[in-house]
Every structure is written in C-alpha cells, then in structure tokens.
Design a protein around this motif. Structure first.
Motif, PDB file in Angstrom:
ATOM      1  N   ARG B 294      78.269  11.743  61.744  1.00  0.00           N
ATOM      2  CA  ARG B 294      79.360  12.452  62.715  1.00  0.00           C
ATOM      3  C   ARG B 294      79.259  12.181  63.992  1.00  0.00           C
ATOM      4  O   ARG B 294      79.979  11.776  65.110  1.00  0.00           O
ATOM      5  CB  ARG B 294      79.575  13.950  62.421  1.00  0.00           C
ATOM      6  CG  ARG B 294      80.255  14.780  63.101  1.00  0.00           C
ATOM      7  CD  ARG B 294      81.938  14.449  63.070  1.00  0.00           C
ATOM      8  NE  ARG B 294      82.646  15.007  63.731  1.00  0.00           N
ATOM      9  CZ  ARG B 294      82.957  16.555  63.794  1.00  0.00           C
ATOM     10  NH1 ARG B 294      82.476  17.079  62.825  1.00  0.00           N
ATOM     11  NH2 ARG B 294      83.624  17.005  64.893  1.00  0.00           N
ATOM     12  N   GLU B 298      81.567  10.224  66.576  1.00  0.00           N
ATOM     13  CA  GLU B 298      82.041  10.871  67.756  1.00  0.00           C
ATOM     14  C   GLU B 298      81.828  10.163  69.153  1.00  0.00           C
ATOM     15  O   GLU B 298      82.560   9.914  70.122  1.00  0.00           O
ATOM     16  CB  GLU B 298      81.470  12.307  68.001  1.00  0.00           C
ATOM     17  CG  GLU B 298      82.002  13.321  67.006  1.00  0.00           C
ATOM     18  CD  GLU B 298      83.230  13.661  67.149  1.00  0.00           C
ATOM     19  OE1 GLU B 298      84.024  13.579  68.333  1.00  0.00           O
ATOM     20  OE2 GLU B 298      83.947  14.300  65.908  1.00  0.00           O
ATOM     21  N   PHE B 313      80.194   8.324  55.678  1.00  0.00           N
ATOM     22  CA  PHE B 313      79.677   9.822  55.628  1.00  0.00           C
ATOM     23  C   PHE B 313      79.182  10.244  54.223  1.00  0.00           C
ATOM     24  O   PHE B 313      78.476  10.909  53.883  1.00  0.00           O
ATOM     25  CB  PHE B 313      80.867  10.835  56.125  1.00  0.00           C
ATOM     26  CG  PHE B 313      80.720  12.204  56.004  1.00  0.00           C
ATOM     27  CD1 PHE B 313      79.675  12.719  56.705  1.00  0.00           C
ATOM     28  CD2 PHE B 313      81.168  12.926  55.006  1.00  0.00           C
ATOM     29  CE1 PHE B 313      79.254  14.155  56.485  1.00  0.00           C
ATOM     30  CE2 PHE B 313      81.127  14.304  54.664  1.00  0.00           C
ATOM     31  CZ  PHE B 313      80.194  14.924  55.533  1.00  0.00           C
ATOM     32  N   SER B 357      87.144  14.785  62.220  1.00  0.00           N
ATOM     33  CA  SER B 357      86.548  15.711  63.439  1.00  0.00           C
ATOM     34  C   SER B 357      86.533  17.201  62.437  1.00  0.00           C
ATOM     35  O   SER B 357      85.945  18.143  63.343  1.00  0.00           O
ATOM     36  CB  SER B 357      87.419  15.952  64.622  1.00  0.00           C
ATOM     37  OG  SER B 357      87.225  14.878  65.451  1.00  0.00           O
ATOM     38  N   SER B 360      81.324  17.392  58.553  1.00  0.00           N
ATOM     39  CA  SER B 360      79.893  17.015  58.877  1.00  0.00           C
ATOM     40  C   SER B 360      79.073  17.462  57.954  1.00  0.00           C
ATOM     41  O   SER B 360      79.249  18.355  57.237  1.00  0.00           O
ATOM     42  CB  SER B 360      79.615  17.451  60.465  1.00  0.00           C
ATOM     43  OG  SER B 360      79.647  19.066  60.375  1.00  0.00           O
TER      44      SER B 360
END
Lengths: 373, 373
Positions: B294, B298, B313, B357, B360
């Motif tokens: 994550r 970002e 991920f 977003s 995670s």
C-alpha cells in the motif's frame, strides 16, 4: 531370519508405488546389512561418552528408512539398560534430500509406525542437516557416535567421464586412477570432518560399498555382473541409435568402490593422516549380503515365475541407478527420456527373465569402526 | 529505509513465480518487522551464554527466507566483535516444511546468495527439525537463544469450526472463547518447552501476530478489514451457490490472535506458570508495520494504477491464506477447486482495484523478550 526377511519382502512387494519412502523399500538388502551391525553400535555405546548428553549422527541417511530399525533397537537397548540420557540424532544428506518424509517417519506420521522411536521414547530429538558430509556438520567435539551406511562411495565430483563403460569398475586404468585419487581426497575430507566432530572416545561406524579381497563388489559376485549388464544395455541403445555417443558417455556413475587397502590408507604408517587428526581404526572387515530377491526366487521356484522374479529384481537395481541414465539424456523431452529409460530397464528385465539364475545383486560391504582418540 | 524497502519491493515484484521461496517473497512486510528486532537479538547476545558453544533456534521458520538477513547480520556482528565461537542454528517447522529450499538457501545454492551465512562465516552449522514447536525440540539446557517470528498464532488444533466467519476475529463469543482457551494451552506448552531447552540466562525472543491495545490486528488498522473481506467474498460464493454451506464453515483459520494480556497471563501472579518453569518476561510491546504494498502505491500513484496495486496486493494476503480456502473444498476435482479459489481472490482483487485507498495489510505484532532464569 529367512522367515522374517520373507515376511518383510512380501510387505515390500505390495508397496510398489514410487514416491515417499520408495528408496528405502527397494533397498531391503542394504537394510539387512545395516541391521547386522547392531552389535557394533551397542559395543560402541559401552565405550563412548560419559557426558550427560548424547548426540548421534547418520551421515548420508536418505529418507532414514533403511537404518530406522537399527536406531530403534539401539535406543531401545539403551533405555532397557536404564540409560535415560537425552539423545539428539541428526540425519544428514544433500540439501535436495526428502527430509519431510524422514521427519514424518520418525514421528510415526508415515510408514513403519512401530519403529517411530521419536514418539516411542522420551528425550529423543530428531534433527536434519542438508550439507554434504565432506564438510564438518556439527560443533567440534559434540558427537558421541557417527554412523553411515552405503553412502560414501559417491565422489564429491566426477574426475572425468568414463568413455567405454558406465562405472569405474569397468573403466580404463587412467580413468580408474582418477576416480581412485578423487575418492582418496574425499575419504580424507570425510575423516577429517568426523575427527573434528567426535568427542574423545567417540566412534564412527560405517558400512560402505567396496571391493573385497576376492574382487567382488555390488552385483558382481559370480553371476553375470550387474554393471556389465547396465553397460551392455546402455551400449545396446547406442548401437541401435536410440541414444547418442555423448549420452552414452555422460552416463558415468559418480561413484568409486574402494578396496580395504584404499579405506585403510589414511591409517597406515607413522606419518599417516589419522595420527594427525586423532583417529584410529579399531577394525575393518568385508561383508557379503546375499541378494534377497534372488534368494526369494531360489526358495520359491515352484510359485515364482522367471518373469515375476525379473519384475521384482529390476527395481532394486533401478532405485539408485536411474538418476544416472536419466540425467545423461540431454535436450530430450520428458516423454522421450521416460521412453528411453523404460526400454533400457525393460531390456535388462527381459535378460533376467531369460536366465534368472544368472542374475543377482549381492551386496559387498566394507565395515569399519573408527575411534576418536 | 523507505528507499531500501522500495528497492527490495521492485526485486520482489519481478519474482512472481510460485514455488521455491514463494512464501518468503510474498511476506516482505513480515521481513521488515523481523529485521527491526536485530537490536533485541544483539542485546541478548551481550547477556547470554559464556559457554564455549552457541546454539540458536528459529522456531516455525518456514523456508528461512524472512529471517535470513537478521541471522546474517547477527552472526556478522558477532564475528566482527571477535566472537568466533561455533554456532549451531536449528530451523524448526512442521515435517511437511520445505527444508530443502532452506538448506540450499543458507549454503548459497538458492536466492539471496549474499546472505548465505553458512558459506560466508566459519564454524556455523545449519540444522533442521521437523517437529512442531509445542514439543521440546533439543536437549535440555543446550539452547542459547530462541527466536520465532509470526508463527505461534497457529493453534495446535481447531477447537471448533467458526459458523458465520472465517477467522476468530469475527467469531461468536462462545467460539472465540474456545479459540482463546486452546491458544492459552498452546502458549503454555510453547513456554514450557522453551524453558526446558534454554540454558540459564538464555533468551527467547518472539514476534507474533496479535491484537494491540487499540484492537488492531493484521489487515485491520482502520481501512477495510482484510478478514472481513475474506469473509464477505467467501460468503458471496456461498450465496451464489458456488460453494456449499459445509465448505463455507470449513474455511476456519486455525489461528488465534492473542492480546498482550493473553500473552502475559503465564507470567502474572505468584502462582504463575513462569515461576514454576523458570522464565521471566523482560519486555512485551506491540508493533505496527505499515503495509509495504500500500505504501508503494501511495508513493507512486502517478505510475501505479489501482489495478496494478490490486494485482500486487492480493498475493501478500494469498500466500498464507489460500490453503485454508483450498482445503475447505471437499470432493471437488483439482480443476474445480482451482476455479473457485481463483474467482474468490479475483473478487477480492476487483474490490481492491475499485477502492485502492481502503485496503492494506498492515502488520500488528506483539514482541516479547523472555529470559530463562
């Protein structure tokens, strides 16, 4: 004894699937030879280590199956005598070895549950080591007893390919001397490593393939020689154009069968290696173990056909030799490789079926008991 | 540090093939957390063992990849300080573990050759043990330093299936208490075994998944909870008739996330277990490690699409969870099982791609330093 062997053979015959434990199942002759050494180990135990913890090692153990009963019996005898000291037993082999099967077996999660000594006895710890036994594998002076069975005929590297044969027993003099030299270097490395590992009074007992005082060796004890058969059928495949000249040559066993003299060399003379590293040779002798498959056949000719014998016999030669022929086949598809390897062993099988009483894989071992002084 | 992490991440992304070392590659977050403990180990080394031989253990090590750099650094520091004592390091895991990859890695026959400390340093011996860490694994009083990372949240047996969720974090109170009870029994067994193994002054340092003082745990730190996502998509497959009710229920992680209180329980009170077995808790603290995937996303939104992030991920959640869903599928063909597992993770991946977003997998660890008195 013969009764027990046969009972064991019957069990083994039912287990014809390859995979976990396959190596052990097809090496029952090795197991018989190993089991016969129990008195040597027990004798060593009477002499070794007054220290409070014991550590044993089984060098080149493969899946641990062939020596499992030996270790079970040894620990059993110790505990019956009231010796309850903790025992760590470390199995060593190449990193690629099937340690999972080994660990499962000793915990009773595999076959031969009755021999799962880690489960059966208190204070017994099973460990593994995936580094070759030419190196030192445990901290200096911490090993009470080292053991190795039919493992140290492998040379650490092939000194050359053998042009007209598959094994050093049929090599030219020049080739054979190269193997002999490499085998001596390896044997000295093995002894030096064990000398470091062993505590004073500790023993290293090993039983290795070799050539005895009558020139006999594995599969070469009077009948048709097994390595000559391997060579003849491999050459047959070359002559028929099935394999290439390069593939024929590549099938060179990375093995050397040492004689008693070669095994003894580091122990002979005032200036010898063993004096420098603190080892002495307590005994060395040769040992013939008759081929259990052939014996089974001879004792049951009324019920076992030559074809059935051949089918049982070939896998005991194949379990450890197949990798040599398989990896000699270059740039072949998986299917091609399989086909060639199958037809190679099939030809050998047919030969055995045609003359069953001319084929056997008797074991010839050199046994040594070495002491750390 | 972030730069290093990213460099490491790029390497990892290129290695997307499953197989040897797969577990380590997809658990870089765990590696970051483990590496951060180096000072604890070094600190322990200053206090432990004046004995002439050292023995370390890495409990529940998997393929040894995630802790390899830690051990390399620890041994490196020791040697630089002039401490040349022999070190045996024993890696433990279940018998089914891939010990071959582990042994190869430490000898420099695999990946991360630069960290092959067995090859790099003299007098370092790598061993394995395929017995679960709820049992005593080495001879009493012979262990200088024990270490374990993200392994001890596995319970030795599932006390029950969880009916309406996949993990104890979403279980009913009754179910959750059963897991809590089993986890305490296991933790006491773990501590008792380590107490026997450790020499006086020896330390056991462990970093385990758990629930911190803010109720946070793996993948549940403010974003959408990972285990809720697992549960939602697995339930989705039930609602669509793809899996059966029984298969839904069977997917129960055999894990319990203990709180600081639960980890501390055997150390609290005059009558506590630790007093009886001779252990004391020197420190316990929680530790949050941000999800590196994550973070990478970002920091690089300009170049990484949500779809690319989702693709990177999911495997970090999949590497350790897949076996639970796969083995919940009963009487299915291999192809069916694959299809179901693929579509399950694909649905999760699509969700992540739609709202990157909100996803995670931050790590929440409980770190402990325990001393043998």
């Amino acid at each position: 004894m013969v009764e027990n062997e046969k009972a064991f053979l019957n069990t083994q015959s039912e287990l014809s699937m390859k995979g976990a434990g396959y190596y052990s199942k097809k090496t029952i002759g090795a197991k018989i030879a190993i089991d016969s050494l129990q008195h040597l180990i027990i004798d060593a135990l009477n002499n070794i280590s007054k220290s409070k913890n014991l550590r044993f090692a089984d060098f080149g153990s493969a899946d641990g199956g062939t020596s499992q009963e030996l270790w079970y019996n040894v620990i059993s005898v110790m505990r019956e005598r009231g010796d309850h000291r903790p025992i760590e037993i470390i199995y060593t082999d190449l990193a690629s070895n099937d340690f999972s099967t080994l660990f499962k077996t000793m915990q009773g999660m595999g076959e031969n549950v009755d021999l799962a000594y880690q489960k059966e006895f208190e204070n017994v710890f099973v460990h593994g080591c995936g580094t070759g036994f030419h190196d030192q594998l445990v901290t200096s002076g911490t090993l009470s007893l080292g053991f190795s069975a039919t493992a140290m005929h492998y040379v650490s590297e092939k000194p050359c390919q053998i042009l007209n044969h598959v094994h050093m027993v049929g090599a030219s003099n020049i080739e054979r001397n190269k193997f002999k030299k490499q085998a001596l270097v390896d044997w000295e490395a093995i002894l030096s490593a064990r000398a470091k590992e062993l505590e004073p009074g500790g023993r290293f007992i090993c039983i290795n393939f070799g050539i005895d005082e009558n020139g006999r060796y594995l599969g070469n004890t009077g009948d048709k020689s097994m390595f000559e058969s391997f060579n003849r059928h491999w050459k047959g495949h070359l002559d028929s154009g099935i394999i290439t000249e390069e593939e024929f040559i590549s099938a060179t066993f990375p093995q050397h069968y040492r004689t008693v003299e070669e095994f003894s060399q580091p122990f002979v003379g005032n200036d010898c290696l063993s004096n420098k590293i603190g080892l002495k040779l307590n005994r060395i002798f040769t040992k013939l173990t008759k081929c259990p498959y052939r014996q089974e056949y001879e004792n049951n000719k009324a019920t076992i056909t030559p074809e059935e014998f051949a089918k049982e016999f070939i896998p005991t030669t194949r379990s450890w030799s197949e990798t040599v022929f398989r990896s000699a086949l270059k740039n072949r598809t998986y299917e091609e490789t399989n086909q060639i390897v199958e037809s190679f062993y099939k030809n050998y099988e047919n030969e055995v079926a045609n003359s069953p009483s001319e084929h056997s894989m008797d074991y010839v071992h050199i046994v040594m008991e070495i002491e750390r002084i």
